[in-house]
Design a protein around this motif. Sequence first.
Motif, short mmCIF file in Angstrom:
data_model
loop_
_atom_site.label_atom_id
_atom_site.label_comp_id
_atom_site.label_asym_id
_atom_site.label_seq_id
_atom_site.Cartn_x
_atom_site.Cartn_y
_atom_site.Cartn_z
N LEU A 587 0.92 -1.23 -0.07
CA LEU A 587 -0.12 0.21 0.09
C LEU A 587 0.88 1.30 0.01
O LEU A 587 0.44 2.24 -0.82
N VAL A 588 1.97 1.29 0.70
CA VAL A 588 2.76 2.27 0.74
C VAL A 588 3.41 2.64 -0.52
O VAL A 588 3.62 3.62 -0.99
N GLN A 589 3.88 1.36 -1.18
CA GLN A 589 4.45 1.67 -2.52
C GLN A 589 3.81 2.14 -3.56
O GLN A 589 4.05 2.99 -4.27
N LYS A 590 2.41 1.82 -3.47
CA LYS A 590 1.49 2.30 -4.58
C LYS A 590 1.06 3.64 -4.06
O LYS A 590 0.83 4.40 -5.14
N ALA A 591 0.76 4.06 -2.87
CA ALA A 591 0.41 5.45 -2.54
C ALA A 591 1.48 6.45 -2.74
O ALA A 591 1.13 7.54 -3.07
N ILE A 602 10.12 1.82 5.22
CA ILE A 602 9.27 2.88 6.10
C ILE A 602 8.28 2.36 6.82
O ILE A 602 8.04 2.56 8.15
N VAL A 603 7.90 0.98 6.42
CA VAL A 603 6.86 0.14 7.15
C VAL A 603 7.66 -0.53 8.56
O VAL A 603 7.09 -0.42 9.58
N GLU A 604 8.85 -0.92 8.23
CA GLU A 604 9.57 -1.34 9.30
C GLU A 604 10.24 -0.63 10.16
O GLU A 604 10.38 -1.19 11.57
N ALA A 605 10.27 0.72 9.89
CA ALA A 605 11.01 1.71 11.08
C ALA A 605 9.65 1.99 11.74
O ALA A 605 8.56 1.93 11.69
#
Length: 754
Positions: A587-591, A602-605
Amino acid sequence: MGTPFKDEFTPPAQDTTHVAPPPPPPPPVEAQAQQDAASVADVYRSSNAGEAAKKLESLVASRPGDKAYADALLKASDATLQKIGGDLGYIADKEKKDDKSKATVRDSLSALGRVADAAGPDGVKVISQRLAEGLPNEKDLGQFDDTLKSLAEDCQCRVLTDGLVQALAPIKPKAVEGLSELTQQAKDGVSQARGDYDKALEKKTQAEARLNEDLARFGAALAPEQLEAYKNEYRAKHKDVYDAETQAADKLASTLESSRGSLETLAVAGDEKAIKELYDGYQSLAKSSQHADDAIRWVGSISQLPLDQNPVLRTLESAKGKDFETKLQDDILAPALPNAQAEILGKDRPTAPGTKDDDPAALEADSKAASEELNTLLVSLVDVKGLAKIPGAVKDFQAALGTAVIDRNYDTLANKFLTDWEGQNRFMKALGVAGVVQSGFGAVNAFQDGKYPAAIIKSAAFANGGLELTAGVLHTMNSASPFAKNAAKFAARMAPGVGLALNGLQMSKDVEKLKDNKGDPGAWMQVMGTGISLAGNALQFVPVLGTAAGAVISGVGAGIHLLGGMVSGLFSGDDSKKELKEERTALVQKAAQIDESAAKNIVEAGSEDHERLINAGLTPKDIQNLAGSTDPKVDLNSTATAAYAKAAQAFGLKDPQALTQLIKQAQGNPQDPLTMIVTNTMNDTSLEFPRMSDGKDWYNQQDWKDLGQKFRDDLLKKLDGTKVKGGKELADLLRKGDPSQADVRVMFSNFSVV
């Protein structure tokens, strides 16, 4: 002029003296209904009741959606309906069981049931009254009762049955008893629809909680338009959950509407189960954004007469107890008000020609229009005589709202609804929230340069219940956003209210509760996740909200860190960590339109990692670039990233380029000497500074200043004296910061505070 060529000839003028006249206008509805009613009567005379009923059905079906015609036709067919009712009553009274009688009853009731579905209240009343008059006052209604039961099993004749019970109750009570199985089906239908909706709502609530958690964890690393894209992508991913809630809400609303007449009639006769089903049904419907206004109007509709003249309310009192009015406030009106207001705020009202959507005049016009619509909805609660407290509270609210929205004077609102916050019931708090929401909606002129009204910001509601009030304000605005067809236009209107809520939160004692680890993690995450999303949107339109948005973002990390692993346990449900991480990454990649590795980084941080980078001056775009770095590969939650970001915060340094360079240089070496100097100094400083204030387990403002100064002095001393490469350069860089802008509190994980 010469003779024209062949293709220049002009055709002769047309003879208009014999033009056919235009077709006659269609006859008025009443005239057409009279003509058609005559044909229904003809069918009855030449055939039977069943065929006449089917003729009525075919005429109504020929004009779909035209309730005015259906009502007029039924009124004009009154004499025929009286005969149909007499025939069906005769069959019931004589207990006719032959095939012809069965067919007549079934044809008549199934056709009239569909006619009732298409008619308005007046038309349904005509059918119901004539059928009721024809039936015997007996418990056993033979084929009539059996046929209605059979049709009801196929979800037919609910409107007709509802009207019939109301028509029978005052004149033939035994016949109502004969329809007891049907009325039980009405109760069961409401119960089933309510149960289905509650389950669907629970799943939607869980989905929204997950979304809020996502935004709180890594929303700071997304730009405003990316936040909006993330929300859209997330809701598209879970479309089945959101659609199921909408469909279940529609089903519950329609079931209540079709059953309430008969159930209220039973309540008049003292049936507590009937009123409980209605009460519970509207209590659930109050949580729906699409139909919460129905719940408010229902409370008003059953409360018109004084209690001593109101058998419905007396039955409710018997079922719910003497404090039934308080329960109506807390169970139905309190949750319904913000949801109904959200639907009003989300409406896309047309802007005057030549006016931009974010023009202050357009914003003010929308603000006043929304306020008037909310007032109109609440009128249903004002002139009721069956309730003692609610009408006065609503009148006070309408007066306070008028001065707040029209005159931009907030004293009455604050004095009436934002004082003694902890002692207010849920409905009074809901009115306070609604007042704050409405005051801020579109109020750009009134809130110029971030000057929020002191009457609201300094109220007891923010001081003593800021988290609750802010959560309520943001919940209403967030619930309104799906209704808005123009996201940018809506964001411009909600911006002042978002800033008002978030700035007020900073003055709340709830912050102190969080320091003491006694805050509500669910409520905190709701505020933080929703706040980041809404503030991000609002920032595009009202730059002065930068401070408010920054306050939310800087609070997120501390709040999540303080609550530790509790949050994931609360909101992640049964999803495996791997699946959850994969979905968030996609979702972050697409957004954000970044590559997978950057999105995963970004998600793992942790949220505190993003928070530190933002506070050190990096933009969301900077963070995304850092997360996607491949030479060297940067880990956003590495020791080096945290160390240099914390040091920058402690010195008030905002130099994204220099900080990024330091972080990149230290990657890949856990024992990087320069990084170790910074981290060891932080640890040593916190251990050497054990002083606590007033016996509490947190520092006061002066403590933090002293701690920050000690850290700065110790680190500069070590860097100036070290032979480690880059030490003196780092010291020179840190000296360029502004210590007055330092935020030492979020440096030390064991002392993280909002």
